[in-house]
Enzyme design. Sequence first.
Site, PDB file in Angstrom:
ATOM      1  CG  PHE A  96      -1.780  -1.258   1.286  1.00  0.00           C
ATOM      2  CD1 PHE A  96      -2.736  -1.553   0.316  1.00  0.00           C
ATOM      3  CD2 PHE A  96      -1.561  -2.181   2.297  1.00  0.00           C
ATOM      4  CE1 PHE A  96      -3.465  -2.723   0.381  1.00  0.00           C
ATOM      5  CE2 PHE A  96      -2.282  -3.351   2.362  1.00  0.00           C
ATOM      6  CZ  PHE A  96      -3.237  -3.627   1.394  1.00  0.00           C
ATOM      7  NE  ARG A  97       2.200   3.480  -5.236  1.00  0.00           N
ATOM      8  CZ  ARG A  97       2.015   2.388  -5.992  1.00  0.00           C
ATOM      9  NH1 ARG A  97       2.333   1.187  -5.527  1.00  0.00           N
ATOM     10  NH2 ARG A  97       1.528   2.504  -7.220  1.00  0.00           N
ATOM     11  CG  LEU A  98       1.754   2.306   4.025  1.00  0.00           C
ATOM     12  CD1 LEU A  98       0.914   1.698   5.141  1.00  0.00           C
ATOM     13  CD2 LEU A  98       1.866   3.819   4.220  1.00  0.00           C
ATOM     14  CG  HIS A  99       7.321   2.671  -0.500  1.00  0.00           C
ATOM     15  ND1 HIS A  99       6.761   1.595  -1.161  1.00  0.00           N
ATOM     16  CD2 HIS A  99       6.803   3.782  -1.093  1.00  0.00           C
ATOM     17  CE1 HIS A  99       5.971   2.055  -2.122  1.00  0.00           C
ATOM     18  NE2 HIS A  99       5.973   3.369  -2.089  1.00  0.00           N
TER      19      HIS A  99
END
Length: 200
Positions: A176-179
Amino acid sequence: MDRSGIFAGDDPFSIARAWLAEAEPVEPNDPNAIALATVDAAGMPNVRMVLLKDIEADAFVFYTNYGSKKGQEIAASGKAAFVLHWKSLRRQIRVRGVTEREEGPAADAYYASRSLKSRLGAWASRQSEPLDGRATLMAEVAKVTVQQGPNPARPPFWGGIRIRPVEIEFWADGAFRLHDRFRWTRDSVQADWTVTRLNP
Ligand SMILES: Cc1cc2nc3c(=O)[nH]c(=O)nc-3n(C[C@H](O)[C@H](O)[C@H](O)COP(=O)(O)O)c2cc1C
């Protein structure tokens, strides 16, 4: 700070080497390709791909023509930045640092390791300068082939650039783009590193 798994360790160069080693078997081409950024005298940025040839104890090294655009911009600014990006691993490493030339035995050894045609090509190409046609380049190759013979010495205008980083960021794709991002910084190339986790 929770810095486990692929981000763990006290030496960012070891982490970079480990990530590159992971990328080598899975990237289809040139896992050591880096997008190298420089700036010109007006501060206008410039970027192009080169191949990262060595990760030393405290530096990154690539090879090029010192008279090229990048060579001139690096000579003038003493600085460069690059990014390594692996689509297969969904990871990147960003590096910013100060530069110096590698014109010693390491440059000679790398030059000697290249194919004869590549070694002669380095002699023949006035990299980044205008060329009126392919035939002119091939004529130059023919000329240096005669001049240099079967064991050409490394051209004085061709060699390594060593980037001594003051900043290295390790980035890995998260759901979820929570890199995950960890930035290593130091005030100078002699100073100790500080590691900071960054928002994605
Ligand atoms: C995958 C890839 C790897 C490259 N590796 C190098 C390299 O190691 N050294 C180099 O001088 N140019 C390399 N090039 C060519 C550069 O991208 C560039 O065209 C050239 O160095 C001239 O850049 P400049 O005019 O900004 O100096 C590579 C290009 C690609 C696409």
